[in-house]
Design an enzyme around this catalytic site. Structure first.
Site, PDB file in Angstrom:
ATOM      1  CG  ASP A  16      -1.901  -1.170   1.192  1.00  0.00           C
ATOM      2  OD1 ASP A  16      -2.203  -1.678   0.096  1.00  0.00           O
ATOM      3  OD2 ASP A  16      -2.320  -1.612   2.281  1.00  0.00           O
ATOM      4  CE  LYS A  19       2.468  -2.461  -4.308  1.00  0.00           C
ATOM      5  NZ  LYS A  19       2.087  -2.088  -2.930  1.00  0.00           N
ATOM      6  N   GLY A  43      -4.600  -4.275  -3.807  1.00  0.00           N
ATOM      7  CA  GLY A  43      -5.578  -3.224  -4.121  1.00  0.00           C
ATOM      8  C   GLY A  43      -4.777  -2.000  -4.504  1.00  0.00           C
ATOM      9  CG  HIS A  44      -2.029  -2.083  -7.026  1.00  0.00           C
ATOM     10  ND1 HIS A  44      -1.158  -2.691  -7.878  1.00  0.00           N
ATOM     11  CD2 HIS A  44      -1.747  -2.602  -5.794  1.00  0.00           C
ATOM     12  CE1 HIS A  44      -0.388  -3.537  -7.208  1.00  0.00           C
ATOM     13  NE2 HIS A  44      -0.742  -3.513  -5.953  1.00  0.00           N
ATOM     14  CD  GLN A 227       0.659  -9.004  -2.643  1.00  0.00           C
ATOM     15  OE1 GLN A 227       1.262  -9.593  -3.509  1.00  0.00           O
ATOM     16  NE2 GLN A 227      -0.610  -8.651  -2.801  1.00  0.00           N
TER      17      GLN A 227
HETATM   18  P1  GDP Z   1      -0.718   0.303  -3.553  1.00  0.00           P
HETATM   19  O1  GDP Z   1      -1.333  -0.974  -3.094  1.00  0.00           O
HETATM   20  O2  GDP Z   1       0.744   0.357  -3.278  1.00  0.00           O
HETATM   21  O3  GDP Z   1      -1.043   0.637  -4.979  1.00  0.00           O
HETATM   22  O4  GDP Z   1      -1.369   1.444  -2.647  1.00  0.00           O
HETATM   23  P2  GDP Z   1      -2.936   1.593  -2.248  1.00  0.00           P
HETATM   24  O5  GDP Z   1      -3.680   2.079  -3.414  1.00  0.00           O
HETATM   25  O6  GDP Z   1      -3.424   0.369  -1.563  1.00  0.00           O
HETATM   26  O7  GDP Z   1      -2.825   2.680  -1.088  1.00  0.00           O
HETATM   27  C1  GDP Z   1      -2.285   3.936  -1.308  1.00  0.00           C
HETATM   28  C2  GDP Z   1      -3.343   4.986  -0.947  1.00  0.00           C
HETATM   29  O8  GDP Z   1      -2.739   6.250  -0.865  1.00  0.00           O
HETATM   30  C3  GDP Z   1      -4.424   5.127  -2.007  1.00  0.00           C
HETATM   31  O9  GDP Z   1      -5.620   5.470  -1.387  1.00  0.00           O
HETATM   32  C4  GDP Z   1      -3.913   6.260  -2.877  1.00  0.00           C
HETATM   33  O10 GDP Z   1      -4.963   6.960  -3.535  1.00  0.00           O
HETATM   34  C5  GDP Z   1      -3.271   7.149  -1.846  1.00  0.00           C
HETATM   35  N1  GDP Z   1      -2.121   7.939  -2.289  1.00  0.00           N
HETATM   36  C6  GDP Z   1      -1.116   7.592  -3.157  1.00  0.00           C
HETATM   37  N2  GDP Z   1      -0.189   8.579  -3.200  1.00  0.00           N
HETATM   38  C7  GDP Z   1      -0.606   9.543  -2.347  1.00  0.00           C
HETATM   39  C8  GDP Z   1      -0.045  10.787  -1.921  1.00  0.00           C
HETATM   40  O11 GDP Z   1       1.026  11.209  -2.338  1.00  0.00           O
HETATM   41  N3  GDP Z   1      -0.766  11.499  -0.990  1.00  0.00           N
HETATM   42  C9  GDP Z   1      -1.955  11.062  -0.490  1.00  0.00           C
HETATM   43  N4  GDP Z   1      -2.565  11.814   0.410  1.00  0.00           N
HETATM   44  N5  GDP Z   1      -2.494   9.899  -0.862  1.00  0.00           N
HETATM   45  C10 GDP Z   1      -1.825   9.148  -1.760  1.00  0.00           C
HETATM   46  P1  IMO Z   2      -0.864  -4.208  -2.244  1.00  0.00           P
HETATM   47  O1  IMO Z   2      -0.408  -4.768  -3.581  1.00  0.00           O
HETATM   48  C1  IMO Z   2      -0.997  -4.586   2.097  1.00  0.00           C
HETATM   49  C2  IMO Z   2      -1.074  -8.653   3.721  1.00  0.00           C
HETATM   50  C3  IMO Z   2      -2.350  -9.056   4.426  1.00  0.00           C
HETATM   51  C4  IMO Z   2      -1.790 -10.021   5.467  1.00  0.00           C
HETATM   52  C5  IMO Z   2      -0.671 -10.724   4.699  1.00  0.00           C
HETATM   53  C6  IMO Z   2      -1.059 -12.066   4.108  1.00  0.00           C
HETATM   54  O2  IMO Z   2      -2.165  -3.507  -2.306  1.00  0.00           O
HETATM   55  O3  IMO Z   2       0.219  -3.412  -1.614  1.00  0.00           O
HETATM   56  P2  IMO Z   2      -2.602 -12.780   2.060  1.00  0.00           P
HETATM   57  O4  IMO Z   2      -4.064 -12.560   1.809  1.00  0.00           O
HETATM   58  O5  IMO Z   2      -1.728 -12.235   0.982  1.00  0.00           O
HETATM   59  O6  IMO Z   2      -2.266 -14.205   2.352  1.00  0.00           O
HETATM   60  O7  IMO Z   2      -2.303 -11.966   3.428  1.00  0.00           O
HETATM   61  O8  IMO Z   2      -0.307  -9.835   3.640  1.00  0.00           O
HETATM   62  N1  IMO Z   2      -1.254  -8.149   2.341  1.00  0.00           N
HETATM   63  C7  IMO Z   2      -1.187  -6.857   1.991  1.00  0.00           C
HETATM   64  N2  IMO Z   2      -1.050  -5.753   2.761  1.00  0.00           N
HETATM   65  N3  IMO Z   2      -1.054  -4.482   0.744  1.00  0.00           N
HETATM   66  C8  IMO Z   2      -1.186  -5.573  -0.028  1.00  0.00           C
HETATM   67  O9  IMO Z   2      -1.139  -5.525  -1.373  1.00  0.00           O
HETATM   68  C9  IMO Z   2      -1.285  -6.830   0.587  1.00  0.00           C
HETATM   69  N4  IMO Z   2      -1.439  -8.098   0.135  1.00  0.00           N
HETATM   70  C10 IMO Z   2      -1.395  -8.890   1.213  1.00  0.00           C
HETATM   71  O10 IMO Z   2      -2.974  -7.960   5.041  1.00  0.00           O
HETATM   72  O11 IMO Z   2      -1.193  -9.307   6.515  1.00  0.00           O
HETATM   73 MG    MG Z   3      -2.875  -1.655  -1.834  1.00  0.00          MG
END
Ligand code: GDP
Ligand code: IMO
Ligand code: MG
Length: 448
Positions: A16, A19, A43-44, A227
């Site tokens: 999270d 990416k 979840g991207h 991840q």
């Molecule tokens: P990923 O799994 O690495 O793609 O990241 P996620 O989408 O799960 O979580 C990142 C969260 O931060 C999302 O809600 C994005 O919209 C938000 N986000 C990304 N870059 C920024 C930033 O520079 N500032 C803020 N406030 N939010 C951001």
């Molecule tokens: P992105 O790509 C954050 C965490 C889960 C749990 C552990 C194992 O959005 O960054 P799993 O269901 O994979 O067997 O769970 O890994 N986890 C993540 N945490 N971002 C993710 O993906 C994750 N994918 C798995 O919360 O702790």
């Molecule tokens: Mg994510």
């Protein structure tokens, strides 16, 4: 013809990091984006002019017209989740036909994988990982146990039926004996998966051939990590990890593109740190400041909605992450979340039994012994929103980034100050490297 170049985008922490947003920005000039690990546990989030997309299995490149998106062999594919996501994208007017491909060698998640995972996560005496309950771990177990079902196998209906019957027989017995779980109906599962196989057939290819041909034709590729490094099955905080190789080495194995074809590895880190689920987190903030960061950063899981645990930037962890992945560049996201803070503690070292160490414990319980050494940096106490050049960031924010660079050895490439595509800036050195890789300037422009 000059061969295309490849860059890997990796989460440097526990996932999270943002990416998805970064892949979206860079895919302006990379005509191919490939996922190589994980599944719909990811979840991207991508926000384009206020419109939000959350991608789980489908690479973020799908949001760019003309970009090819590939789900590689290293991904575990839940066909129902895939078809649902494809449907949602279609409904939002996103093209998915002729530009989105799934590896014929990717392993398939079946309902008994979820059943086993749910039962074992909740079983008394078992270490609870806090998984996403998507069946990811048990699907990878079957892959490594050489009893998995691959996407190509779904088209041989006789094999599909036999596989599901045998597997259900075995898994139902295990789940009943160990967890007293109700049995699953093999015939019903077969009907669903046979129907799904016809729907996913148009997407399925030998994606290793597709990707290597793309490179040979001069097309550059982004490998979209899922991840994060500390969730990697080998290098993360085992057993509180996911079941795949999330680190840069996984990009080669999970796509069939050779390591020698990878030109650069880019680490994405938040300006602080978060983790969702159970497991060690040395720089976790246990007081109200942690809750404040969660509120400011809207730190709730994109997939499960679970609150993310929040902590300070952890440099020993980032140094480790950089060593494992071979980062040349940092992308620092969520700088804006720190805008209000008066001072910002940064973990600069780990002490174990009173001694400074560069090594991370191999055992989950070893993390309990870590004492973080903090260095307090002054906050900038002004909004970074709307700033489009790194040089124009407040002085204290630039010093924060310089400190990260100096302490880790990788250079700052991009800084993100908001969730939208536009709220991103590149350093000159990184912009030059991206231009050298793709032949184009990154414009962070409006529209797809
Ligand atoms: P990923 O799994 O690495 O793609 O990241 P996620 O989408 O799960 O979580 C990142 C969260 O931060 C999302 O809600 C994005 O919209 C938000 N986000 C990304 N870059 C920024 C930033 O520079 N500032 C803020 N406030 N939010 C951001
Ligand atoms: P992105 O790509 C954050 C965490 C889960 C749990 C552990 C194992 O959005 O960054 P799993 O269901 O994979 O067997 O769970 O890994 N986890 C993540 N945490 N971002 C993710 O993906 C994750 N994918 C798995 O919360 O702790
Ligand atoms: Mg994510």
């Amino acid at each position: 013809m000059k061969k295309g170049k490849a860059a890997v985008i990796i989460g440097a922490q526990w996932g999270d990091e943002g990416k998805g947003k970064i892949v979206d920005v860079l895919s302006e000039n990379f005509p191919v984006v490939a996922r190589y690990a994980g599944g719909h546990n990811a979840g991207h989030t991508v926000i384009i002019h206020g419109k939000k997309f959350i991608l789980q299995l489908v690479p973020c490149g799908v949001l760019r017209t003309g970009c090819i998106s590939v789900i590689g062999n290293g991904v575990v594919l839940d066909p129902m989740a895939f078809l649902k996501e494809v449907g949602t994208l279609r409904d939002a007017g996103v093209q998915v036909d002729g530009n989105l491909f799934v590896s014929n060698r990717a392993h398939v998640i079946l309902p008994y994988h979820r059943m086993i995972e749910l039962a074992s996560e909740n079983a008394p005496g078992r270490v609870k990982i806090g998984t996403t309950s998507r069946g990811i771990g048990p699907a990878y177990e079957d892959k490594m146990g050489r009893r998995g079902l691959r996407v190509a196998d779904m088209f041989d209906l006789q094999l599909l039926r036999k596989h599901i019957e045998n597997a259900c027989h075995e898994k139902n017995m295990i789940a009943h004996a160990l967890f007293n779980t109700e049995p699953l109906d093999a015939a019903k599962i077969y009907d669903e998966y046979a129907a799904a196989s016809a729907k996913i057939a148009p997407f399925v290819r030998d994606t290793a051939v597709l990707l290597n041909k793309s490179l040979a034709e001069g097309k550059s590729i982004i490998f979209e990590g899922a991840q994060g490094t500390m969730l990697d099955i080998d290098h993360g905080t085992y057993p509180f990890v996911t079941s795949s190789s999330a680190t840069s080495g996984g990009a080669a194995i999970g796509t069939g593109v050779a390591p020698t074809s990878i030109n650069t590895v880019i680490g994405v880190t938040k300006a602080y740190c978060t983790r969702v689920g159970e497991g060690p987190f040395p720089s976790e903030i246990m007081d109200a400041t942690g809750e404040r960061l969660r509120a400011l950063g809207n730190e709730y899981g994109a997939v499960t909605g679970r609150p993310r645990r929040c902590g300070w930037l952890d440099l020993p962890l980032l140094r480790y992450s950089s060593m494992i992945n071979g980062f040349s560049w940092w992308v620092v996201t969520k700088m804006d979340v720190l805008d209000e803070l008066e001072e910002i503690p940064v973990c600069v070292g780990y002490k174990i039994d009173g001694k400074l160490t560069d090594e991370l414990p191999a055992q989950g319980c070893g993390y309990n012994k870590i004492e973080c050494v903090y260095h307090k940096m002054p906050g900038w106490r002004t909004s970074t929103q709307g700033i489009t050049e790194v040089a124009k960031l407040p002085k204290a924010a630039r010093e924060y980034l310089d400190f990260l660079e100096k302490e880790t050895g990788a250079r700052i490439g991009m800084v993100s100050t908001g969730p939208d595509r536009q709220q991103t800036m590149l350093t000159d050195g990184f912009a030059a490297e991206m231009e050298a890789l793709t032949g184009h300037k990154t414009k962070i422009q409006a529209g797809a």
